[in-house]
Motif scaffolding. Structure first.
Motif, short mmCIF file in Angstrom:
data_model
loop_
_atom_site.label_atom_id
_atom_site.label_comp_id
_atom_site.label_asym_id
_atom_site.label_seq_id
_atom_site.Cartn_x
_atom_site.Cartn_y
_atom_site.Cartn_z
N TYR A 210 2.45 -3.10 13.19
CA TYR A 210 1.44 -3.57 12.25
C TYR A 210 1.77 -3.08 10.86
N SER A 211 1.17 -3.71 9.87
CA SER A 211 1.39 -3.34 8.49
C SER A 211 0.09 -3.54 7.74
N ILE A 212 -0.14 -2.73 6.68
CA ILE A 212 -1.34 -2.87 5.86
C ILE A 212 -0.92 -3.07 4.41
N ASN A 213 -1.84 -3.62 3.60
CA ASN A 213 -1.52 -3.80 2.19
C ASN A 213 -1.54 -2.46 1.48
N THR A 214 -0.70 -2.35 0.47
CA THR A 214 -0.47 -1.05 -0.16
C THR A 214 -1.58 -0.65 -1.12
N HIS A 215 -2.29 -1.61 -1.69
CA HIS A 215 -3.46 -1.27 -2.52
C HIS A 215 -4.52 -2.31 -2.24
N GLU B 131 -10.53 -5.39 -0.45
CA GLU B 131 -10.56 -5.38 1.01
C GLU B 131 -9.23 -4.86 1.55
N LEU B 132 -9.32 -4.32 2.76
CA LEU B 132 -8.15 -3.86 3.47
C LEU B 132 -7.64 -5.01 4.33
N ARG B 133 -6.33 -5.26 4.26
CA ARG B 133 -5.72 -6.31 5.07
C ARG B 133 -4.74 -5.67 6.05
N ILE B 134 -4.84 -6.10 7.30
CA ILE B 134 -3.93 -5.62 8.35
C ILE B 134 -3.29 -6.84 8.99
N VAL B 135 -1.99 -6.79 9.19
CA VAL B 135 -1.28 -7.82 9.95
C VAL B 135 -0.69 -7.16 11.18
N LEU C 120 3.53 -6.31 3.58
CA LEU C 120 2.58 -7.20 2.93
C LEU C 120 2.84 -7.22 1.43
N VAL C 121 2.94 -8.42 0.88
CA VAL C 121 3.19 -8.60 -0.55
C VAL C 121 1.92 -9.15 -1.16
N ASP C 122 1.30 -8.38 -2.04
CA ASP C 122 0.03 -8.78 -2.64
C ASP C 122 0.26 -9.77 -3.77
N GLY C 123 -0.47 -10.87 -3.73
CA GLY C 123 -0.39 -11.85 -4.80
C GLY C 123 -1.13 -11.36 -6.03
N PRO C 124 -0.85 -11.98 -7.19
CA PRO C 124 -1.48 -11.52 -8.43
C PRO C 124 -2.98 -11.77 -8.47
N THR C 125 -3.45 -12.79 -7.75
CA THR C 125 -4.89 -13.08 -7.76
C THR C 125 -5.58 -12.68 -6.48
#
Length: 957
Positions: A537-542, A546-550, A601-606
């Motif tokens: 599993y992986s989580i978003n870095t910031h 909300e917290l995102r988990i894949v 996880l790669v966070d989009g700008p928006t």
């Protein structure tokens, strides 16, 4: 707090790609028993392979070292040694991605081959350097005027005496840098010094022959004009005077870097400014802001390192690289032609110097009948190699590591002992405040409390680990998210694997009340049911909203989010139940063609339909759109076997960048434009890659460093250019946590883990190479029932990025105060690395976004997009000039900061090289500030960090 230059010793001044780490053949092969092979690849290009079994600096860490010599350059790798498994030449070449041959490798028995291979290694560049020093009076605008200064000023004489010693050229036996040491035709004296094993000769304009009849002073220009790096010295009248020097004043097709040094007599300080050609890659160390030095010894060390690194970087420009490649190709083919006759002779005949032992084991056992002959051959081989080594040392061309800096300082990566009596095999870990939560293989999850460094006798206060979960909870992966009051774990394996989520407050309360240790049965209400069978599993870095988990379940991705609970009246997150499971919701499932091995996880700008997931499987890295499930090919790995290590998000500027790590390679890929639905994935000028010397098991990015953790070493490089700065030997190394401070486990005792550097020992002796009949000596095996204690070490993130984080910062997500490392301050957050070490968030005092902000600000200064107060007018003019030289490439970089400028490119096709290392964070946050406390508690760490710098600027150019 105002910045006072020179009040502390910088810890980020490093020689990049130091010869005592990179010149392997001289250090580990020459004069030792080793094998050399010759062959031709599928394109009929000859190659040479050298293999040695050596000890990592006498640390009882035997390993194979291999060098592959080809016309494109040399490739060096280390492979682990196993006493039960032999290593073949074929497997070594396969690890170097060379599997197809026109003619298979044959061993070269002639001991004279060592001389030829040493010549090949010397094509990497000289270990000694010559630099020009030009004295320029105020108001002089042409090189003729500057070269015509017959004598220097008092301040100039003071400066050159700071650089080195005045030596008499007549009869000089050391490195002469092209000067005449017999007939005084190039002057009677010169300036010379030795710095960290490098001999440096300075071509000082006022010491070279002066001619009243020759206005152009050709004799002086003949030396200084042919130096790659030149120092220009000017006297500064006051603080506000702007420099009058411009690189265009010096007519030279060879000089690529100018270092402008201006002396201010009012406060006895030196100001430094660097100009470099646009084709020169980035190099360190970073300039402070303002680039003013009142400590002269510190300035000397900084300047010499900057000059050496600058010349090394210049040798990587297309002009020099093509010349080096042509020379290397000519030498390799010439040597191949000399050995061709032996290729057709009968193997093992007296006239044949090649052996048919092509795919046999490295360092094999010889038959008893041939043992004496083989030992005699090896003795002659070693004798010739040692004589060649001694001759190289006497000649002054040996890559030594003599420490002559005059400074005794702690390196930022030196480790601290965290726990020396941990007797369990660790699986993974994460920091919880100042403690460490460790998952073990057979004893469940343990909490290790840090020893209070303020105590006078900390050894007496060591507390035993506290068990949090029993052995029924087999944790394979974990994240501690303190602001979210959350612990996430992946437990068990196979079909029984699941994700569990816990409230940290509940676990803490259980520990304080000394309740029974939690079991798997007690945690039934904490499991996320739909994650059954999850292997990664992986989580978003910031995660500000909300917290995102894949979660990866075979070839299926399950996207899970957790909305932030509303704060209660006290400002803390309201907890409705003991288990946070009900706060998580399942968004969607995405099916892949293969089972992922690495995820990020790669966070989009928006954050609206533009988030991506990077997955690695088979021979490729793909980007998956979280909203649509569409997959895009990011990178294809051209290798038979692929060992995926990590994918690290380095998103910036509305565009995504990823550092992809696999096998021995670390490759940076930019995705642009990043609009979520249709990312364009194509080769970009900013894409680059570099190779590790040993295959990493995990990668940690702690700007400005990137660290590779292998089986027995920590390899430390710079993020911006991939250059090696250090290799630390750590036996039986295992990285356990890296989201904040870095924790690793080793079997080494406390005083010899990562602090045992090859830098410290290489000047004394090279490692002893075991022969075919002398196997390496290993530590004695443990007796029955005896458990080996593991040592847990800690590298504080504040030491690695300390100089950067001391400037005022403010996270765009969390309003926090950044302080120095103290006993009361929690450790800091770092970039993600590896499938088991994905970064968590801004959970501690330094967030992932703040790390990005540091990198962003550094990038702006690398590109010259910042302006020093009081120097705006000069900067604007230089920026206009740079636009003219780069108008063919709108994105080409022209550095125009007052601390560092770029000179115009001599050809448009070199612009792309300058852009390659620039994409490591978001520029959005670069202008934000935070407030540092005026006073902080005494430092608990032996690494003394400085106070804040209001205008501290990192500038690698």
């Amino acid at each position: 707090m105002d910045y006072t230059p020179g009040i502390w010793r910088r810890t980020d001044v490093h020689l990049e790609n130091p010869e005592y780490h990179t010149r392997w053949f001289f250090k580990y092969f020459l004069g030792k028993v080793h094998q050399n092979y010759i062959g031709t690849d599928a394109e009929k290009n000859p190659f040479y392979l050298s293999v040695v079994l050596s000890d990592q600096n006498n640390q009882r860490v035997p390993q194979y070292r291999a060098i592959l010599w080809r016309k494109t350059g040399t490739l060096k790798i280390s492979l682990p040694y196993s006493p039960t498994k032999t290593l073949s030449v074929k497997s070594i070449l396969s690890a170097m991605n060379l599997d197809r041959f026109e003619k298979g490798p044959r061993e070269i028995l002639n001991p004279e081959i060592q001389k030829d291979l040493l010549v090949l290694e010397e094509q990497e560049g000289s270990v000694n350097f010559k630099f020009g020093v030009l004295y320029a009076k105020d108001g002089q605008l042409t090189d003729d005027e500057m070269f015509s200064n017959e004598t220097g000023s008092e301040s100039f004489d003071k400066f050159i005496n700071l650089l080195g010693d005045t030596i008499s050229l007549q009869g000089w036996a050391g490195y002469r840098g092209g000067l005449d040491t017999k007939n005084d035709t190039t002057g009677m004296n010169s300036i010379y010094t030795v710095y960290q094993g490098h001999e440096l000769m300075f071509h000082v304009s006022t010491m070279l022959p002066y001619s009243k009849e020759n206005k152009q002073q050709v004799e002086r220009k003949r030396h200084i004009g042919n130096d790659i790096v030149t120092i220009v010295f000017q006297f500064q009248e006051g603080e506000d005077t702007s420099p009058s020097f411009k690189p265009s004043m010096i007519r030279s097709h060879f000089t690529h870097i100018f270092a402008l040094v201006r002396y201010n007599s009012q406060n006895d300080s030196y100001r430094l400014k660097i100009f470099s050609e646009e084709s020169v890659p980035l190099f360190g160390p970073p300039l402070p802001s303002p680039p003013v030095f009142t400590d002269h010894q510190e300035f000397r060390d900084f300047l010499l390192v900057k000059l050496i690194n600058g010349e090394k970087a210049t040798l990587e420009t297309p002009t020099f690289a093509q010349k080096r490649q042509r020379t290397l190709d000519m030498l390799i083919r010439s040597l191949y032609q000399d050995l061709i006759p032996d290729l057709h002779k009968v193997p093992f005949s007296p006239q044949n110097m090649l052996n048919r032992r092509s795919f046999s084991d490295v360092l094999p056992e010889s038959p008893k009948s041939a043992r004496k002959k083989e030992e005699a051959r090896q003795a002659e081989f070693v004798r010739i190699g040692q004589a060649l080594k001694l001759k190289t040392i006497v000649r002054g061309d040996a890559p030594t590591s003599l420490v002559t800096t005059g400074l005794c300082r702690k390196e930022p990566w030196e480790s601290q002992s965290f726990c020396s009596t941990f007797s369990y095999e660790t699986v993974c870990a994460d920091s919880w405040g100042q403690s460490l939560l460790v998952a073990t293989e057979a004893a469940g999850v343990m909490m290790i409390d840090a020893v209070d460094p303020l105590l006078s006798n900390p050894d007496a206060q060591v507390l035993p680990p506290v068990q949090v979960f029993d052995k029924t909870m087999v944790v394979k992966q974990m994240h501690v998210l303190e602001p979210q009051d959350l612990l996430i774990t992946r437990t068990d394996k196979g079909k029984d694997a699941r994700l569990y989520v816990f409230r940290l407050n509940m676990l803490k309360r259980g520990l304080e009340e000394r309740q029974l240790v939690r079991t798997k049965c007690d945690s039934r209400e904490n499991k996320l049911e739909k994650t059954k069978g999850c292997h990664l599993y992986s989580i978003n870095t910031h995660h500000g909203s909300e917290l995102r988990i894949v979660a990866a379940i075979r070839n299926k991705l399950l996207l899970i989010t957790r909305k932030q609970p509303r704060p209660d009246g006290m400002g803390t997150l309201a907890a409705t139940t003991d288990s946070p499971v009900d706060q998580f919701q399942y968004i969607r499932e995405i099916c892949l063609c293969e089972t992922p091995v690495v995820m990020a996880l790669v966070d989009g700008p928006t954050g609206e339909n533009d988030n991506m997931i990077c997955v690695a499987y088979k021979h490729q890295f793909d980007l998956i759109n979280e909203s649509t499930g569409d997959a895009y090919r990011l990178h294809h790995v051209d290798a038979n076997r692929v060992n995926f290590v990590a994918a690290i998000d380095v998103y910036e500027d509305g565009e995504a960048g990823l550092l992809l790590c696999y096998n021995y390679i670390c490759s940076y890929k930019k995705v642009c434009p990043f609009n979520g639905s249709t990312p364009m994935i194509q080769s970009n000028a900013s894409d680059f890659h570099f190779s590790w010397n040993q295959m990493p098991n995990a990668i940690v990015c702690a700007f400005p460093y990137i660290l590779a953790f292998t089986t027995d070493s920590i390899e430390i490089r710079l993020v911006v250019n991939g250059n090696l700065v250090y290799t630390a030997v750590v036996p039986e190394l295992q990285l356990t946590a890296s989201r904040s401070d870095i924790y690793f486990v080793s079997s080494a005792p406390v005083n010899s883990a990562s602090n045992c550097s090859s830098r410290d020992t290489s000047s004394q002796s090279s490692p002893q190479t075991p022969t075919g009949y002398e196997m390496p000596v290993f530590p004695s095996p443990l007796g029955d029932g005896e458990a080996q204690c593991k040592h847990i070490f800690k590298i504080p993130l504040s030491n690695l990025v300390g100089r950067s984080i001391e400037r005022p910062l403010k996270s765009p997500l969390v309003n926090k105060v950044v302080t120095g490392l103290t006993a009361q301050v929690p450790s800091m957050c770092v970039a993600p690395a590896g499938p088991l070490m994905q970064g968590a968030s801004h959970t501690l005092s330094l967030s992932r976004m703040e790390i990005k902000e540091i990198a962003s600000r550094t990038r702006k200064e690398l590109l010259g997009l910042t302006e020093e107060p009081g120097g705006k007018s000069g900067t604007v003019k230089q920026r206009k000039m740079s636009k003219k030289t780069t108008e063919e490439e709108p994105k080409a970089r022209a550095l125009t900061s007052t601390g560092s400028d770029r000179m115009g490119s001599k050809s448009a096709n070199t612009d792309s090289d300058v852009q390659r290392h620039c994409s490591f964070s978001s520029d959005d946050a670069a202008q934000e500030k935070a407030v540092l406390p005026e006073e902080s508690p005494p430092l608990a760490s032996p690494f003394n960090l400085s106070t804040s710098f209001d205008d501290d600027v990192l500038d690698l150019k």
